[in-house]
Structure formats: C-alpha cells, structure tokens
Design a protein around this motif. Structure first.
Motif, mmCIF file in Angstrom:
data_model
loop_
_atom_site.group_PDB
_atom_site.id
_atom_site.type_symbol
_atom_site.label_atom_id
_atom_site.label_comp_id
_atom_site.label_asym_id
_atom_site.label_seq_id
_atom_site.Cartn_x
_atom_site.Cartn_y
_atom_site.Cartn_z
ATOM 1 N N PRO A 14 -27.648 85.807 -18.886
ATOM 2 C CA PRO A 14 -26.681 85.342 -19.794
ATOM 3 C C PRO A 14 -25.205 86.106 -19.687
ATOM 4 N N TRP A 15 -25.276 87.482 -19.326
ATOM 5 C CA TRP A 15 -24.089 88.168 -19.200
ATOM 6 C C TRP A 15 -23.302 88.102 -17.941
ATOM 7 N N LEU A 16 -24.183 87.750 -16.928
ATOM 8 C CA LEU A 16 -23.574 87.539 -15.519
ATOM 9 C C LEU A 16 -22.789 86.248 -15.406
ATOM 10 N N VAL A 17 -23.246 85.094 -16.031
ATOM 11 C CA VAL A 17 -22.636 83.961 -15.723
ATOM 12 C C VAL A 17 -21.298 83.729 -16.223
ATOM 13 N N PRO A 18 -21.008 84.317 -17.463
ATOM 14 C CA PRO A 18 -19.402 84.199 -17.485
ATOM 15 C C PRO A 18 -18.703 85.091 -16.691
ATOM 16 N N LEU A 19 -19.227 86.004 -16.034
ATOM 17 C CA LEU A 19 -18.322 86.867 -14.914
ATOM 18 C C LEU A 19 -18.024 85.897 -13.765
ATOM 19 N N LEU A 20 -19.265 85.348 -13.294
ATOM 20 C CA LEU A 20 -19.257 84.271 -12.257
ATOM 21 C C LEU A 20 -18.291 83.287 -12.334
ATOM 22 N N LEU A 21 -18.369 82.414 -13.479
ATOM 23 C CA LEU A 21 -17.614 81.534 -13.587
ATOM 24 C C LEU A 21 -16.170 81.778 -13.690
ATOM 25 N N ALA A 22 -15.771 82.957 -14.234
ATOM 26 C CA ALA A 22 -14.319 83.400 -13.986
ATOM 27 C C ALA A 22 -13.958 83.650 -12.756
ATOM 28 N N ALA A 23 -14.971 84.520 -11.785
ATOM 29 C CA ALA A 23 -14.525 84.968 -10.647
ATOM 30 C C ALA A 23 -14.362 83.526 -9.809
ATOM 31 N N SER A 24 -15.133 82.609 -10.053
ATOM 32 C CA SER A 24 -14.849 81.031 -9.381
ATOM 33 C C SER A 24 -13.605 80.474 -9.737
ATOM 34 N N GLY A 25 -13.066 80.725 -10.745
ATOM 35 C CA GLY A 25 -11.587 79.971 -11.280
ATOM 36 C C GLY A 25 -11.872 78.906 -12.147
ATOM 37 N N ASP A 26 -13.188 78.877 -12.857
ATOM 38 C CA ASP A 26 -13.621 78.097 -13.666
ATOM 39 C C ASP A 26 -13.258 78.613 -15.080
ATOM 40 N N GLY A 29 -11.563 94.474 -9.747
ATOM 41 C CA GLY A 29 -11.587 93.163 -9.586
ATOM 42 C C GLY A 29 -12.660 92.454 -10.016
ATOM 43 N N LEU A 30 -12.842 90.865 -9.565
ATOM 44 C CA LEU A 30 -14.013 90.364 -9.880
ATOM 45 C C LEU A 30 -14.955 90.050 -8.539
ATOM 46 N N PRO A 31 -16.242 89.564 -8.880
ATOM 47 C CA PRO A 31 -17.075 89.460 -7.722
ATOM 48 C C PRO A 31 -16.934 88.125 -6.998
ATOM 49 N N TRP A 40 -21.881 95.240 -21.758
ATOM 50 C CA TRP A 40 -20.554 95.244 -22.321
ATOM 51 C C TRP A 40 -19.501 95.352 -21.580
ATOM 52 N N CYS A 41 -19.455 96.138 -20.724
ATOM 53 C CA CYS A 41 -18.482 96.389 -19.518
ATOM 54 C C CYS A 41 -18.494 95.067 -18.807
ATOM 55 N N VAL A 42 -19.534 94.587 -18.461
ATOM 56 C CA VAL A 42 -19.486 93.365 -17.687
ATOM 57 C C VAL A 42 -18.810 92.028 -18.531
ATOM 58 N N LEU A 43 -19.253 92.015 -19.986
ATOM 59 C CA LEU A 43 -18.445 91.110 -20.730
ATOM 60 C C LEU A 43 -17.141 91.026 -20.832
ATOM 61 N N ALA A 44 -16.603 92.622 -21.053
ATOM 62 C CA ALA A 44 -15.229 93.152 -21.129
ATOM 63 C C ALA A 44 -14.384 92.440 -19.861
ATOM 64 N N ARG A 45 -15.075 92.717 -18.815
ATOM 65 C CA ARG A 45 -14.293 92.415 -17.355
ATOM 66 C C ARG A 45 -14.168 90.817 -17.553
ATOM 67 N N ALA A 46 -15.191 90.007 -17.669
ATOM 68 C CA ALA A 46 -15.122 88.627 -18.023
ATOM 69 C C ALA A 46 -14.185 87.988 -18.755
ATOM 70 N N ALA A 47 -14.158 88.820 -20.163
ATOM 71 C CA ALA A 47 -13.219 88.196 -21.172
ATOM 72 C C ALA A 47 -11.780 88.481 -20.808
#
Length: 679
Positions: free
Chosen positions: A575-587, A558-560, A611-618
C-alpha cells in the motif's frame, strides 16, 4: 433407595440385595428405558405416547401410559405404602421423571468410571477400563433395538464403548502387556473392521508380543478393510519394518535420556489429561526458540493448543495455557496477523472469564499476551484510518496499550522477574503509538537486559539487547549498537538461540551502509536476504527485498525506477510503495488517488520509514494532506534515523526528510496561492 438400573443390555432393575425386580411386561421396561434415557429430565405424557406408539397411538394411549407408570412404580417400590408419592418415578408438571443417582444407572456409572480411567496413568487405568467395560451386559436397550427415541444415545454410548476398548488396549501396551491386549483387539477389529485405531493397536500389540509376521498380515488385512487407510497405518508399518538391530544410543547421551524419559512420561501421564496440555504448552515454548523450523511448528500448533484448552470449559486452565507462551518477541509485524489477532482475542476472553478477582499473576500474563499479539495492526477490528486524514483514536490500539501498562504494573508489584520480562516485551510491542520512540525503547531494552542478567533469564536478555540494538541504531549511536551486536552473538551461541543472529546479520548490513555507503553495502544485503529468507519469520522477511531496494532511493532525493521493483514481492509494504511507483512512472492522477486512500503506516519498527516513503510520493505529486500529515508524524523523530530503528535498513537522518517535506509544502502552497491569484 438402593434400586439399581440397567440400560447396557436389556432394560432391568435390581433391588438392594441385587435381586431382579419384576419388570415382566415389555411396555413397563420400555417406559423405564425412556425415562432413564431422559437422564432425570421430565418426559411429558404426550412425548411418551408418541415414542411408545411411533406409527399411530390408540385412543386410550394416555390412560395406558398412566397405567404403565403405576405398574412400574409398584415394581420398583414394592414396599411403598398406598397413596404415598413415589420417590423414584415422580410426577412433575405435564409428565414423569425418574430420579436416580448416577451410580445407580449402569450407563452413567460406565461414563464416570471411563472418565476416571481417562485421567489415570496406564497401570492404574487398566483395571478402571475393565471395570467400566464390565458395566455392559449387551447393546444399549437390547430389548428395544428399533426404538427411534434411543437412537442418538445408543450411538453416543456405543462410540464411548468402542473408544474404551481401544483405550484399555493402549494402556496395556504402555505397561508392556502386549500379549494380554491381542485377543480382545482381534475380536474388536473383527466386529468393527472400520476402526483404524483398532487395527493400529492390534498390529502394534502383535509386533511387541514378538509375532512380527502376524503383525504384517494384520496390516494387510487393515488396508483391505480400510481401502488403504490413512497415514497412521503407514507410520505403523514403517515402525514395524524398521531394523530391530540398529545400534542403540549410549545410555549416557542426551538423546538416549530424552527418549527414555519421554517414553516413561508417555506411559505414566494419562492421555487427554491436563498435565498433557501444560506439558505441550511448555514444549511449544521451548520449540519456538530452536530455530526456523521449530518456530514455524510452534506457531502452527499453538492455535490448536489454545482451542483445546478452551474446549475443556475450565477458564483458569485455558488462561494458564494461553498465558504460558512467553517466547521473546522481537519483530513488531506479526508473522500471521490473523492468528495473532485470534490469540489476542482468546487471551482477552480468558481474562474476562477470570474476572478482576482472578490470580493477579495470571491476569498479567494474559494482558501481556494481548499486548504482544496486538503488535502492529494484528488486533485491528475496523479498517485502518487513512494517511490523508487527521490522526484518529483507534480503540483496539488503546486496549493493547492499556493491557501492556497494567501487566507491567502488576508484575512490578508482584516482584516476579519472569513475569516482568514478559510484560516488558508487551510494553515494547506497544511502544509505537507515535514516531520517535527510540529513546523510550532504549530504556525498555536496558531494563529488560538488567533484569534478565540479574535473574539468569537468557531469552529475555537476548530480547533486551536486540531491543537496545534497534533503538541505538534508530538514535544514530552506532558505536553502542555495535557493542550490543557482539553481546547478542555471544549470548545466542552460548544459549542456542539461532534466530537472534538474524537480527545481527541485518544490522551489520545497515552499519556497512552507514560507514561505507550503499555500493559497498549492496552485496552484503544481497547475502543477508538469501541467508535469512527461511528464518521462520515471514513478518520480517516478506517484502524485505523492497525495503532494501528503497535504500538508495530514500537516501537520495529522487524517485525510483519502477523497473527495479517489477520482479520484487512488496509483501505487506504494497500500500505504501504503490503511490511512489505511480508517481515515478509519471501517472500523477493515479498516484494522488492512491495517496488519498492509503492507510496510515502500521505502528511498528518501520513506521518512520514508511512515512518518509509517503512524504516522498506526496511531495512529487503535490498531495498536501498526506505531505502535511507525514511531516507532522515524523517531527517527533527528528533526532532519529529513518528506518534504522528496525535494525534492517536506514533511509538516513529524519531531519533531511523533514526539510524536504517543509520545502515541498512551501512550494506547493505557494503554487496553489499563485493559481488562486491567477483565477
């Protein structure tokens, strides 16, 4: 020719017998002084006119100057035949120059003797300082105190003279002749009360001469003269007030030997000498492995030492100082990226100055410095490429990789074990051109371990085993990694390498997570974060709490929860955490924008994890360019555990992340196709 010239006092000249030459007219002496100040350079006639008549020159000034020069020539060379050109005051182009050897001019002779004294041990330095100071008959150009053309040289030489007085006193103190230094120092501070070094020397000399009360009174006078002074006065007072009857160390203890040897070395080796630069480099190298405080101090002082070496103007000396810092480097993210980049560039400059014909071993050391200090993106000289773009050639990375390769080849050819160990350290730092390099790093670690064991190199052996520990963890061979962990702890204890256990402590938390799961490992991670927070390696510890918090997220599907990260400092991982947290917040829209601009992860021990973190967010927001790029980057690491190669955290098998990425690519591609059909 034998003529001697005087600037340090009234302008004067003496013949070969030491008799004064007749320079009776002030203008003759002034022209001589002006030519001597030029240090052999031509002074145009127009410049002489402007300097001799500072307000407004008379109509016949040029002719007058030529007359003065003619008279000066006759006075300096009374036996010169008529119409024979002067060998001292020569006509050169638009003006005149005085041709004199350095030993013929008292000011130049003073500088040369002072330079020799500066390089001499204290006992030999004292008579040299005496000889240098004896050159002074009075203030520079004493008969022309208001001459503007002499102001800069007057200030420079006077500063050198004051420094010489203090250096002589310092040498006397170092030889135990404190009483001999007191009188001159009293006169010195009376004439120049703003010289803090003079006051420090005077109070020290009084104290060592047994005049304790006078030393304390001198300190009071110094504080009044200097409006309190700086820390130097405070340290001097603390030293003078320290109890003289404190129990001495037994003569045979290590601390006692160190203190006595250090004091002897300080007395014997001249200040500002090359020997001190070399010794400081060795001291910093040893200091860096003593623990967190020593490592931080070594990092802080190393840049200053390199700058001091470069300022000597000796390219080989600078190269030796820069290349001497072969402290084993484990973590692939620089603690101080800016400083690491500066050191890498300094090493490259030193190598360029040496040229291809420079000593091969020294060149290999400089190349190793470039490779080690260019870890991650420390040597980047342009913005990092975006993760959403196709892979790009990065010239700074190619330079560092080539430096590592050449250093290893040279070290192997020379058969120098210590040099090869340093070069292999650089090769390790540059072994991250692509994901999936754990197997290559295991080979490097094994070679380094064997080399160090064969040649009794404890530091490189610890490094080699940590490299193996990380690589084996990345390959999922945790049993072999456990064995290396025990060996590292024993080596660290035996050879006083406290920083090595930072890595084994983190690995044990990772290992517990693999065997017993995240709930069991969480308390261990909490303890490790606290215990290693001040280990002196901010490149490792800053943002580490974010990596730990990502473990259960990335080992799941899942997402955090963004709230779990609200109070954590992401440090270099932002830089690599922000996209994942934005995706997790629904933005979704902002997450996609962040993914479009995020740089590719650094080429370091955590590149697979990021790269795994980016793949999850993407995957969560359907950003196909980053998702496909992440999938392609991770493919070579299919046999590894994501992040485990760092020895810090493991996000589980890379194959699971690849499968998730493949499924997401297929799903988003199908959705895009259906949308196109509907359109």
């Amino acid at each position: 020719m034998g003529v001697q010239f005087g600037l340090l006092g009234p302008v004067a000249a003496w013949d070969t017998e030491g008799a004064p030459l007749p320079l009776s007219a002030p203008r003759h002496r002034e022209v001589l002084g002006r030519l001597l100040i030029a240090r052999g350079r031509v002074v145009p006639v127009g410049r002489l006119v402007a300097d001799l008549w500072e307000d407004e020159a008379p109509a016949g000034a040029v002719g007058a100057v030529r007359t003065f020069v003619s008279a000066l020539r006759r006075a300096l060379e009374p036996g010169r035949p008529p119409r024979q050109p002067s060998r001292l005051v020569v006509t050169d182009g638009p003006g005149y120059a005085l041709r004199a050897d350095r030993e013929a001019v008292d000011a130049w002779r003073f500088e040369d003797i002072a330079a020799h004294a500066d390089q001499a041990p204290p006992r030999a330095a004292v008579p040299l300082w005496d000889q240098a100071l004896a050159c002074w008959r009075g203030p520079l150009l004493a008969d022309f105190p208001a001459a503007a053309w002499a102001a800069a040289e007057r200030a420079r030489l006077e500063a050198l003279r004051l420094d010489a007085v203090e250096r002589r006193a310092d040498a006397l103190l170092a030889t135990g002749a404190a009483r001999d230094a007191v009188a001159d120092l009293r006169a010195h501070v009376a004439e120049h009360p703003g010289r803090e070094d003079g006051w420090v020397l005077l109070t020290t000399a009084l104290d060592r001469a047994g005049r304790h009360d006078e030393a304390l009174r001198a300190l009071d006078q110094a504080r009044d003269a200097l409006n309190g002074g700086s820390g130097a006065l405070a340290r001097t007072q603390a030293r003078i007030l320290s109890p003289a009857d404190s129990p001495a160390e037994p003569a045979g203890t290590a601390d006692s030997v160190w203190d006595r040897a250090a004091a002897s070395w300080n007395r014997s080796v001249p200040a500002r000498s090359r020997a001190r630069l070399h010794a400081t480099a060795g001291l910093l190298r040893d200091l860096a492995v003593t623990g967190p405080d020593g490592l931080e101090e070594a990092h802080r002082h190393r840049r200053d030492l390199v700058s001091a070496a470069e300022r000597t103007g000796d390219p080989e000396l600078a190269a030796r100082i820069i290349g001497s810092y072969d402290v084993p480097a484990v973590w692939t993210r620089a603690d101080d990226p800016e400083g690491a980049g500066e050191l890498s560039r300094a090493a490259a400059r030193a190598g360029a100055r040496l040229g291809p014909e420079g000593p091969p071993a020294l060149r290999a050391r400089l190349l190793s410095v470039v490779a080690v200090e260019s870890r991650g993106d420390a040597a980047a000289d342009a913005p990092l490429p975006r993760a959403s773009a196709a892979p790009a050639t990065e010239t700074w990375r190619l330079r560092a990789e080539r430096a590592a390769d050449e250093a290893v080849r040279t070290a192997r050819r020379l058969g120098d074990p210590a040099l090869l160990a340093f070069a292999l350290n650089g090769a390790f730092m540059q072994a991250f051109a692509a994901c999936g390099s754990a197997a290559r790093r295991e080979v490097l670690g094994a070679e380094l371990t064997r080399l160090a064991d064969d040649h009794q190199l404890p530091g490189p052996e610890v490094l080699g085993r940590i490299i193996r520990l990380q690589a084996l963890a990345g390959l999922g061979d945790f049993t072999a990694a456990d064995t290396e962990t025990e060996e590292i702890d024993q080596l660290a204890d035996r050879n006083e390498r406290p920083l090595a256990v930072v890595f084994t402590a983190w690995y044990r938390a990772l290992r517990l997570c693999e065997t017993d799961g995240w709930p069991a490992a969480r308390p261990r991670y909490t303890r490790v974060l606290a215990e290693t927070a001040d280990c002196g390696m901010p490149g490792l510890t800053r943002g580490a709490a974010v990596l730990v918090e990502l473990i259960p997220v990335m080992r799941g599907d899942g997402l955090p929860d963004p709230a779990d990260f609200a109070d954590l400092d992401p440090g270099p991982y932002r830089p690599w955490l922000v996209p994942l947290l934005l995706a997790a917040s629904g933005d979704t829209e902002r997450a996609r924008q962040a993914l479009s601009t995020v740089p590719r992860p650094p080429h370091d021990l955590l590149q697979e994890a990021l790269w795994c973190v980016l793949a999850r967010a993407a995957a969560s927001v359907g950003h196909l360019p980053v998702l496909r790029r992440a999938r392609d980057e991770l493919a070579p690491a299919a046999a590894e555990y994501a992040g485990a190669g760092s020895g810090l955290v493991s996000f589980g098998p890379v194959t699971r992340h690849l499968a998730t990425a493949d499924a997401a690519i297929e799903a988003h591609s199908s959705a895009a196709g259906r949308s196109a059909d509907d359109g």
